[in-house]
Every structure is written in structure tokens, then in C-alpha cells.
Write a protein that holds these residues in place. Sequence first.
Motif, PDB file in Angstrom:
ATOM      1  N   SER A   2      34.753  54.298  40.355  1.00 54.74           N
ATOM      2  CA  SER A   2      35.641  54.121  41.004  1.00 54.74           C
ATOM      3  C   SER A   2      36.949  54.763  40.468  1.00 54.74           C
ATOM      4  O   SER A   2      37.329  54.910  42.045  1.00 54.74           O
ATOM      5  CB  SER A   2      35.281  52.229  41.285  1.00 54.74           C
ATOM      6  OG  SER A   2      35.775  51.526  40.624  1.00 54.74           O
ATOM      7  N   GLN A   3      37.367  55.574  39.963  1.00 53.70           N
ATOM      8  CA  GLN A   3      38.523  55.659  39.516  1.00 53.70           C
ATOM      9  C   GLN A   3      38.564  56.164  38.525  1.00 53.70           C
ATOM     10  O   GLN A   3      38.360  55.977  37.077  1.00 53.70           O
ATOM     11  CB  GLN A   3      39.455  54.128  39.239  1.00 53.70           C
ATOM     12  CG  GLN A   3      40.545  54.561  39.506  1.00 53.70           C
ATOM     13  CD  GLN A   3      41.853  54.734  40.573  1.00 53.70           C
ATOM     14  OE1 GLN A   3      42.396  55.873  40.484  1.00 53.70           O
ATOM     15  NE2 GLN A   3      41.587  54.328  41.938  1.00 53.70           N
ATOM     16  N   ALA A   5      41.511  58.724  35.436  1.00 47.93           N
ATOM     17  CA  ALA A   5      42.267  59.613  35.416  1.00 47.93           C
ATOM     18  C   ALA A   5      43.000  60.459  34.469  1.00 47.93           C
ATOM     19  O   ALA A   5      42.307  59.602  32.983  1.00 47.93           O
ATOM     20  CB  ALA A   5      43.697  57.796  35.911  1.00 47.93           C
ATOM     21  N   ARG A  21      37.691  54.193  35.766  1.00 47.12           N
ATOM     22  CA  ARG A  21      37.139  52.149  36.091  1.00 47.12           C
ATOM     23  C   ARG A  21      35.272  51.997  36.368  1.00 47.12           C
ATOM     24  O   ARG A  21      35.502  53.258  37.251  1.00 47.12           O
ATOM     25  CB  ARG A  21      37.845  51.780  37.046  1.00 47.12           C
ATOM     26  CG  ARG A  21      37.753  50.290  37.076  1.00 47.12           C
ATOM     27  CD  ARG A  21      38.657  50.215  38.401  1.00 47.12           C
ATOM     28  NE  ARG A  21      38.431  50.341  39.060  1.00 47.12           N
ATOM     29  CZ  ARG A  21      39.516  50.966  40.512  1.00 47.12           C
ATOM     30  NH1 ARG A  21      40.654  50.379  39.743  1.00 47.12           N
ATOM     31  NH2 ARG A  21      38.798  51.558  41.346  1.00 47.12           N
ATOM     32  N   ASN A  50      39.725  46.037  38.194  1.00 48.24           N
ATOM     33  CA  ASN A  50      39.307  46.119  39.672  1.00 48.24           C
ATOM     34  C   ASN A  50      40.292  45.315  40.884  1.00 48.24           C
ATOM     35  O   ASN A  50      40.465  45.726  41.521  1.00 48.24           O
ATOM     36  CB  ASN A  50      37.474  45.553  40.578  1.00 48.24           C
ATOM     37  CG  ASN A  50      36.185  46.929  40.038  1.00 48.24           C
ATOM     38  OD1 ASN A  50      36.692  47.451  40.014  1.00 48.24           O
ATOM     39  ND2 ASN A  50      35.133  45.416  39.901  1.00 48.24           N
ATOM     40  N   SER A  53      44.668  49.085  42.575  1.00 49.99           N
ATOM     41  CA  SER A  53      44.196  49.714  42.986  1.00 49.99           C
ATOM     42  C   SER A  53      44.531  51.401  42.599  1.00 49.99           C
ATOM     43  O   SER A  53      44.440  51.936  43.071  1.00 49.99           O
ATOM     44  CB  SER A  53      45.110  49.338  44.858  1.00 49.99           C
ATOM     45  OG  SER A  53      46.269  49.484  43.682  1.00 49.99           O
ATOM     46  N   GLY A  54      45.639  51.774  41.525  1.00 52.09           N
ATOM     47  CA  GLY A  54      45.717  53.333  40.971  1.00 52.09           C
ATOM     48  C   GLY A  54      46.038  52.951  39.765  1.00 52.09           C
ATOM     49  O   GLY A  54      46.048  52.249  39.075  1.00 52.09           O
ATOM     50  N   ASN A  56      47.329  56.639  36.574  1.00 46.69           N
ATOM     51  CA  ASN A  56      47.842  57.185  36.298  1.00 46.69           C
ATOM     52  C   ASN A  56      48.380  57.218  34.835  1.00 46.69           C
ATOM     53  O   ASN A  56      48.364  56.452  34.646  1.00 46.69           O
ATOM     54  CB  ASN A  56      49.132  57.217  37.323  1.00 46.69           C
ATOM     55  CG  ASN A  56      49.741  58.427  37.310  1.00 46.69           C
ATOM     56  OD1 ASN A  56      50.755  58.835  36.171  1.00 46.69           O
ATOM     57  ND2 ASN A  56      49.467  59.822  37.683  1.00 46.69           N
ATOM     58  N   ALA A  71      49.364  51.628  35.923  1.00 46.63           N
ATOM     59  CA  ALA A  71      48.095  50.957  37.244  1.00 46.63           C
ATOM     60  C   ALA A  71      49.170  50.128  38.145  1.00 46.63           C
ATOM     61  O   ALA A  71      49.674  49.463  37.480  1.00 46.63           O
ATOM     62  CB  ALA A  71      47.216  49.658  36.220  1.00 46.63           C
ATOM     63  N   THR A 104      49.661  55.754  46.472  1.00 42.24           N
ATOM     64  CA  THR A 104      48.404  56.078  45.671  1.00 42.24           C
ATOM     65  C   THR A 104      49.220  56.689  44.361  1.00 42.24           C
ATOM     66  O   THR A 104      50.015  57.540  44.605  1.00 42.24           O
ATOM     67  CB  THR A 104      47.890  57.020  46.639  1.00 42.24           C
ATOM     68  OG1 THR A 104      47.768  56.242  48.583  1.00 42.24           O
ATOM     69  CG2 THR A 104      46.928  57.508  46.001  1.00 42.24           C
TER      70      THR A 104
END
Length: 107
Positions: A2-3, A5, A21, A50, A53-54, A56, A71, A104
Amino acid sequence: MSQLAGVGTFDAGTTNDMVARDSGGRLWLYPGDADGTFGARKLIGNSGWNSMSGLNGPGAFDAGTTNDLVASDSSGRLWLYPGNGNGGLSTKIQIGSSGWTPMTIAP
């Protein structure tokens, strides 16, 4: 997943790596191989991802010699997870107290 980076050379190797993730809230490291593929994934976060939300990979954000992970959580806080140089994470450090929820984080 779901994510995703990109995190640069996050493990002790010489090629770029990626973190991902999964839907269960676990964080995985996918070490890059020199042939454009990934090696065997490594679990680096057991649960709770979870709530982020972001994700990098900003490089060596804390002025250290290893690449790190940043994060943002669902409460609007920003966290630094210093890399340990072996493909794992050290203790998180809060680097932003509020207002990061609508942001974001681009890879």
C-alpha cells in the motif's frame, strides 16, 4: 503493498533499495541487486505502519553516514527513522509536531 519509497543504499550494499508497507501494516526492505531486480525482502517493521500516511527516503537526513526514512502519521506528526546501516531502523525521532496530515510525501 500500500506504500512504497526509495531509500537509496539502505543496507550495507552498494545498490539502491526500496521499502514497502503491506496491507497488514508491516514494513519490508527490498534490497536492490545490480541487475535491476531485488534480493530477498527483509522485515524491518513488525506492525503499526498502517498509521503512517506517507513514507520517504531523504538520504542521510540526520547528518549521519546512513540513509534514513521519514514518515508522517495520521495525527499529523512527522517522524525520522534513522537507518542503522544494515538495512534496519534505529529508534524514531519526532521532527514535526503537527500539520503534516494534509501533506503528501513524494518518493
